[in-house]
Scaffold this motif. Structure first.
Motif, short mmCIF file in Angstrom:
data_model
loop_
_atom_site.label_atom_id
_atom_site.label_comp_id
_atom_site.label_asym_id
_atom_site.label_seq_id
_atom_site.Cartn_x
_atom_site.Cartn_y
_atom_site.Cartn_z
N VAL A 107 32.43 -38.92 33.55
CA VAL A 107 32.39 -40.05 34.47
C VAL A 107 33.82 -40.43 34.86
O VAL A 107 34.75 -40.31 34.05
CB VAL A 107 31.64 -41.24 33.82
CG1 VAL A 107 32.44 -41.84 32.69
CG2 VAL A 107 31.25 -42.29 34.85
N PRO A 108 34.07 -40.84 36.11
CA PRO A 108 35.43 -41.27 36.49
C PRO A 108 35.96 -42.33 35.54
O PRO A 108 35.28 -43.31 35.25
CB PRO A 108 35.23 -41.82 37.90
CG PRO A 108 34.08 -41.04 38.44
CD PRO A 108 33.15 -40.88 37.26
N GLN A 109 37.21 -42.11 35.09
CA GLN A 109 37.72 -43.00 34.05
C GLN A 109 39.23 -43.12 34.05
O GLN A 109 39.76 -44.13 33.60
CB GLN A 109 37.24 -42.47 32.68
CG GLN A 109 37.51 -43.37 31.51
CD GLN A 109 37.00 -42.78 30.20
OE1 GLN A 109 36.64 -41.60 30.12
NE2 GLN A 109 36.93 -43.62 29.18
N PHE A 110 39.96 -42.12 34.51
CA PHE A 110 41.41 -42.16 34.38
C PHE A 110 42.10 -41.75 35.67
O PHE A 110 41.49 -41.21 36.60
CB PHE A 110 41.89 -41.33 33.19
CG PHE A 110 41.54 -39.86 33.24
CD1 PHE A 110 42.30 -38.98 33.99
CD2 PHE A 110 40.48 -39.37 32.51
CE1 PHE A 110 42.00 -37.63 34.02
CE2 PHE A 110 40.16 -38.01 32.54
CZ PHE A 110 40.93 -37.14 33.30
N GLY A 111 43.40 -42.04 35.71
CA GLY A 111 44.21 -41.67 36.88
C GLY A 111 43.69 -42.31 38.15
O GLY A 111 43.31 -43.49 38.17
N ALA A 112 43.65 -41.53 39.21
CA ALA A 112 43.20 -42.03 40.51
C ALA A 112 41.73 -42.41 40.52
O ALA A 112 41.26 -43.09 41.44
CB ALA A 112 43.47 -40.97 41.58
N VAL B 279 32.97 -48.35 31.03
CA VAL B 279 32.66 -47.34 32.05
C VAL B 279 31.22 -46.87 31.93
O VAL B 279 30.49 -46.75 32.93
CB VAL B 279 33.65 -46.17 31.93
CG1 VAL B 279 33.16 -44.96 32.69
CG2 VAL B 279 35.02 -46.57 32.45
N LEU B 280 30.78 -46.59 30.70
CA LEU B 280 29.41 -46.11 30.54
C LEU B 280 28.38 -47.22 30.79
O LEU B 280 27.26 -46.93 31.22
CB LEU B 280 29.23 -45.53 29.13
CG LEU B 280 29.93 -44.19 28.90
CD1 LEU B 280 29.75 -43.73 27.46
CD2 LEU B 280 29.41 -43.11 29.85
N SER B 281 28.74 -48.47 30.56
CA SER B 281 27.83 -49.57 30.90
C SER B 281 27.62 -49.65 32.40
O SER B 281 26.49 -49.86 32.89
CB SER B 281 28.37 -50.90 30.36
OG SER B 281 28.38 -50.91 28.95
N VAL B 282 28.70 -49.48 33.16
CA VAL B 282 28.58 -49.46 34.62
C VAL B 282 27.74 -48.26 35.05
O VAL B 282 26.85 -48.38 35.90
CB VAL B 282 29.98 -49.41 35.28
CG1 VAL B 282 29.86 -49.14 36.78
CG2 VAL B 282 30.73 -50.71 35.03
N ALA C 1 23.88 -35.35 32.07
CA ALA C 1 24.54 -36.40 31.30
C ALA C 1 25.86 -36.78 31.95
O ALA C 1 26.45 -36.01 32.71
CB ALA C 1 24.79 -35.95 29.87
N LEU C 2 26.31 -37.99 31.64
CA LEU C 2 27.63 -38.47 32.01
C LEU C 2 28.38 -38.80 30.73
O LEU C 2 27.81 -39.42 29.81
CB LEU C 2 27.53 -39.71 32.90
CG LEU C 2 26.93 -39.50 34.29
CD1 LEU C 2 26.61 -40.83 34.94
CD2 LEU C 2 27.88 -38.69 35.17
N TRP C 3 29.66 -38.40 30.66
CA TRP C 3 30.43 -38.51 29.42
C TRP C 3 31.74 -39.24 29.66
O TRP C 3 32.36 -39.07 30.70
CB TRP C 3 30.72 -37.13 28.86
CG TRP C 3 29.51 -36.36 28.45
CD1 TRP C 3 28.67 -35.64 29.25
CD2 TRP C 3 28.99 -36.23 27.12
NE1 TRP C 3 27.66 -35.07 28.51
CE2 TRP C 3 27.83 -35.41 27.20
CE3 TRP C 3 29.39 -36.72 25.87
CZ2 TRP C 3 27.08 -35.08 26.08
CZ3 TRP C 3 28.64 -36.39 24.76
CH2 TRP C 3 27.50 -35.58 24.86
#
Length: 300
Positions: free
Chosen positions: A7-12, A70-73, A33-35
């Motif tokens: 899942v999008p999480q870091f950098g840009a 992030v995973l809650s969103v 799955a999303l990690w």
């Protein structure tokens, strides 16, 4: 082989809009799955090398969102995909707080949590959260013991020199005990996975190394009276897509997928594609995700 996506999480990609869009479209595309990962900071003069590439911490890791948030969103934007951590640095968190965060995520997602835990690699991060770097393996085992107690007993009581939980009700319990995947590559870590994990979180290593380590996991499971066939091997791939690379770390989509297909034949049950190191923006990330999924699905 199941196909998961980081899942999008870091950098840009550390933005609400990216998390929401990629989570929704990944589920629509059929990802399983999303990690999310777990990083805290980027030391200017790190004491320990980054465990990949040339040993330097990726520049994009200077901005890193909290995995639980992030995973809650992502949970709020999806209804089917599993939600996993690959991997939380288990020793950073007191077990009752770790259990509360994981259980909350499990409830908010309707029972879709996969709890992935590891020891981490940065002594600087341990120092920043006030946790001793030495003897971290023993702390890790005690954390796993405490999680099991919190998730499976009522009332909960846990007495250890590191933490004491007086007999207490700790609710809610997870919808079901979440699958517990453990990371690690050294022999003691692999044997721990076999004894008490539900799966192994690994990286894009040469296939002979994967199969050798997996044998260690399975042998440990058998010695502990567990069914090695019930365990899962989950491989995280952080590729750089380029016309001139060296798979599995870099190469064309076709070359990287060829490696992943070989890994699946060798026993990998799920791949986590982390495309944040190679994509330019959300559109590019989703385009690459679609290409990888199409190739891997056809190979299966």
């Amino acid at each position: 082989m199941d196909i998961g996506l980081a899942v999008p999480q870091f950098g840009a990609f550390a933005a609400l809009s990216s998390v929401l869009r990629v989570a929704r479209e990944a589920e629509s595309m059929g990802f399983a799955a999303l990690w999310a990962g777990d990083r805290l900071m980027t030391p200017l003069r790190p004491k320990d090398p980054y465990p990949a590439g040339d040993g330097r911490i990726p520049e994009a890791h200077r901005v890193f969102l909290d995995p639980f948030a992030v995973l809650s969103v992502a949970a709020s934007a999806t209804s089917r995909v599993r939600l996993g951590t690959s991997a939380l640095n288990a020793c950073w968190y007191p077990p009752p707080l770790l259990a509360r965060s994981l259980t909350t995520l499990d409830h908010l997602s309707g029972g879709r949590l996969v709890a992935g835990l590891g020891l981490g690699w940065s002594s600087d991060e341990y120092a920043a959260v006030g946790v001793p770097w030495n003897d971290r393996s023993r702390r890790y085992d005690a954390t796993l013991d405490a999680l099991e107690a919190i998730w499976t007993t009522d009332p909960v009581a846990f007495d250890h020199e590191l933490w004491t939980i007086a007999p207490s009700h700790i609710d809610p319990k997870p919808a079901r005990r979440p699958p517990l995947y453990l990371a690690g590559f050294a022999e003691p870590a692999l044997r721990r996975i076999g004894r008490r994990g539900d799966g192994w979180l690994t990286a894009a290593l040469p296939v002979p190394a994967l199969t050798s380590m997996w044998r260690t996991v399975c042998e440990s499971a058998e010695k502990a009276g567990r069914d090695p066939g019930a365990l899962r091997m989950v491989l995280r791939s952080n590729p750089v897509v380029t016309d001139h690379g060296t798979p599995p770390r870099s190469g064309t989509v076709a070359e990287i997928c060829a490696y992943l297909a070989t890994a699946a034949e060798a026993g990998v049950h799920e791949v986590i594609l982390d495309l944040q190191h190679t994509a330019d923006d959300d559109d590019h990330l989703l385009e690459l995700a679609a290409q990888f999924r199409a190739r891997l699905s056809s190979a299966a």
